[in-house]
Design a protein around this motif. Structure first.
Motif, PDB file in Angstrom:
ATOM      1  N   ASP A  72       0.863  -1.178   0.000  1.00 66.23           N
ATOM      2  CA  ASP A  72       0.000   0.000   0.000  1.00 66.23           C
ATOM      3  C   ASP A  72       0.900   1.229   0.000  1.00 66.23           C
ATOM      4  OD1 ASP A  72       0.987   0.144   2.612  1.00 66.23           O
ATOM      5  OD2 ASP A  72      -0.935  -0.268   3.564  1.00 66.23           O
ATOM      6  N   VAL A 117      -1.064  -6.626  -1.638  1.00 67.37           N
ATOM      7  CA  VAL A 117      -2.089  -5.660  -2.026  1.00 67.37           C
ATOM      8  C   VAL A 117      -3.478  -6.263  -1.822  1.00 67.37           C
ATOM      9  CG1 VAL A 117      -3.087  -4.405  -3.976  1.00 67.37           C
ATOM     10  CG2 VAL A 117      -0.608  -4.399  -3.631  1.00 67.37           C
ATOM     11  N   ALA A 172      -4.420   1.040  -6.143  1.00 69.89           N
ATOM     12  CA  ALA A 172      -3.234   0.709  -5.354  1.00 69.89           C
ATOM     13  C   ALA A 172      -1.971   1.225  -6.041  1.00 69.89           C
ATOM     14  CB  ALA A 172      -3.153  -0.803  -5.136  1.00 69.89           C
TER      15      ALA A 172
END
Length: 264
Positions: free
Chosen positions: A20, A42, A62
């Motif tokens: 992240d 993720v 992301a």
């Protein structure tokens, strides 16, 4: 978009894998030359399983988060199998990731026939042009394809197919023995990427053998979540505060790492 490609030309690029924006900011602060994402990390951070399950729009978001937090460092995205078996759909999804700021992607064959991955690579290259670094992941070790003694030759065969399709690098997670690594380095014309794995030689040895890239994969996020599980378990049992502070980074230190602007 030449910076990430240049990092593969000599020496060993060691890539931590973020899950992240916050983990990317932390890795940037610790001296990483580039940031890669881990598809598993993720997905887990967003409450999804790994394995082409995450919606592409979440992958794109992301990517935007990690690119922002990387603050100019090159970012490579773990693109799993491309989230489709249709090369045209894979190429369209890859374009959105590039538009979000990715300079590289990993895309995997899952141990299946190399022809499908080759078709995806051809479509991606046609869609995004020559600058994106496409790292073709060969899963013969992870998936246990064929006899062990034939896997280096099979990886070299697949690597040649992927290179012809437009790939820039070959990623062979699960390959750990020095003789096999040296053989594959000699047999492929692309930079070789290995995954942190039990039994893998250290960075100095890998560099001597000619490996150009070493990825943490899901190792760091797995360790972080393991520590979180241990702390949570203890806190639920006894409510003790002290263990939560052991080895922890402070609020101010962490907050200062996070970019307050959108510079990329």
């Amino acid at each position: 978009m030449t910076a990430f490609r240049d990092l593969h030309r000599s020496g060993l690029l060691i890539l931590p894998n973020a899950w992240d924006g916050g983990s990317a900011a932390l890795m940037r602060s610790l001296g990483a030359k580039a940031i890669a994402t881990t598809s598993a990390g993720v997905a887990w951070a967003l409450g999804w399983p790994d394995g082409d399950a995450l919606p592409v729009e979440r992958v794109v978001q992301a990517t935007l988060d990690v690119v922002r937090a990387a603050q100019g460092l090159p970012v490579s995205v773990d693109f799993e199998g491309g989230y489709s078996d249709d090369p045209a759909e894979v190429a369209a999804a890859a374009r959105t990731v590039v538009e979000a700021g990715a300079q590289g992607i990993n895309i995997e064959d899952g141990g299946g026939s190399p022809d499908l991955l080759a078709a995806k690579i051809v479509a991606i290259r046609a869609a995004v042009g020559p600058e994106l670094f496409i790292n073709a992941r060969c899963d013969v070790w992870l998936r246990g394809v064929g006899e062990a003694e034939g896997r280096v030759a099979e990886a070299a065969r697949r690597g040649a197919i992927y290179r012809e399709a437009g790939a820039d690098g070959l990623f062979t997670p699960g390959l750990t023995d020095e003789a096999g690594i040296a053989e594959l380095v000699a047999a492929t014309e692309m930079p070789l990427n290995l995954l942190a794995f039990p039994g893998l030689p250290d960075a100095a040895t890998l560099e001597r053998l000619g490996v150009r890239r070493l990825s943490a994969g899901s190792g760091i996020v797995g360790a972080a979540l393991g520590r979180a599980a241990a702390l949570t378990r203890g806190f639920l049992e006894d409510g003790q505060s002290a263990p939560l502070m052991e080895g922890a980074l402070g609020w101010g230190e962490l907050n200062a790492l996070m970019p307050a602007t959108n510079r990329t």
